[in-house]
Design a protein around this motif. Structure first.
Motif, short mmCIF file in Angstrom:
data_model
loop_
_atom_site.label_atom_id
_atom_site.label_comp_id
_atom_site.label_asym_id
_atom_site.label_seq_id
_atom_site.Cartn_x
_atom_site.Cartn_y
_atom_site.Cartn_z
N SER A 39 -71.93 2.32 -80.29
CA SER A 39 -71.66 2.41 -78.85
C SER A 39 -70.74 1.30 -78.38
O SER A 39 -69.87 1.53 -77.54
N GLN A 77 -72.15 13.17 -79.69
CA GLN A 77 -70.97 12.45 -79.22
C GLN A 77 -69.76 13.36 -79.17
O GLN A 77 -68.92 13.24 -78.27
N SER A 84 -66.92 4.01 -84.79
CA SER A 84 -68.17 4.45 -84.16
C SER A 84 -68.93 5.39 -85.09
O SER A 84 -70.14 5.25 -85.30
N GLN A 125 -74.61 4.39 -72.67
CA GLN A 125 -75.15 4.63 -74.02
C GLN A 125 -75.34 3.31 -74.75
O GLN A 125 -76.34 3.10 -75.43
N CYS A 170 -70.14 5.78 -72.04
CA CYS A 170 -70.19 4.91 -73.22
C CYS A 170 -70.94 3.61 -72.91
O CYS A 170 -71.75 3.14 -73.72
#
Length: 177
Positions: free
Chosen positions: A45, A151, A78, A21, A18
């Motif tokens: 992110s 994801q 997200s 990213q 994460c």
């Protein structure tokens, strides 16, 4: 090979993914600030990174319920941000009512499951439905689906490995007794 791999290790690896990213999306946003969309992906992110960081406090009894809600909402937010970023990137309208309805509905269910009915399956199912609801928003289905699937694949791999580790450790514990 997997005897030293546990859920905490997997969670830490997920957090590193994460953070990486987030860094990539942030650099992409900074180099292409005039393009609409990558800023929202960066926020997506960042939401996952915040959820990862908050999860470290899950073992503290005083804040456990708050952490559970924040961690779950970080995933839903997200996906909201991914949806908004792709809608902006494709120069389409963001359906604010749909985003707000999904997010508030999820928050209400998460609060209920934390306060009245501590059910992990209900929480996970609610989060999954909310994330898929953002994927199904009108006008941007194709782009959200690809990002969401990426994801979700990462999350699925993480959950699968965690489940396998739990089953393996349970089996080993029962044979040692």
């Amino acid at each position: 090979m997997l005897k030293n791999l546990d859920v905490l290790t997997l969670a830490f690896c997920f957090g590193i993914c994460c953070c990486s990213q987030f860094l990539v999306f942030y650099l992409h946003y900074r180099t292409n600030a005039s393009v609409r969309g990558p800023g929202w992906w960066t926020a997506s992110s960042l939401s996952l990174v915040c959820g990862f960081l908050v999860n470290f406090f899950r073992d503290i009894a005083l804040v456990k319920q708050v952490v559970v809600v924040l961690y779950g909402m970080s995933f839903v937010l997200s996906f909201s941000f991914i949806y908004m970023g792709i809608a902006r990137f494709k120069e389409r309208d963001v359906h604010r009512f749909g985003v707000l309805t999904i997010n508030v509905g999820t928050l209400v269910v998460l609060l209920y499951t934390v306060v009245f009915n501590d059910s992990i399956p209900v929480r996970r199912t609610t989060i999954s439905i909310a994330c898929s609801g953002h994927v199904r928003q009108r006008g941007v289905n194709s782009g959200v689906l690809e990002v969401a699937l990426g994801q979700a694949a990462l999350g699925g791999i993480w959950a699968g490995c965690a489940s396998f580790g739990w089953v393996l450790s349970s089996a080993m514990a029962s044979t040692c007794m």
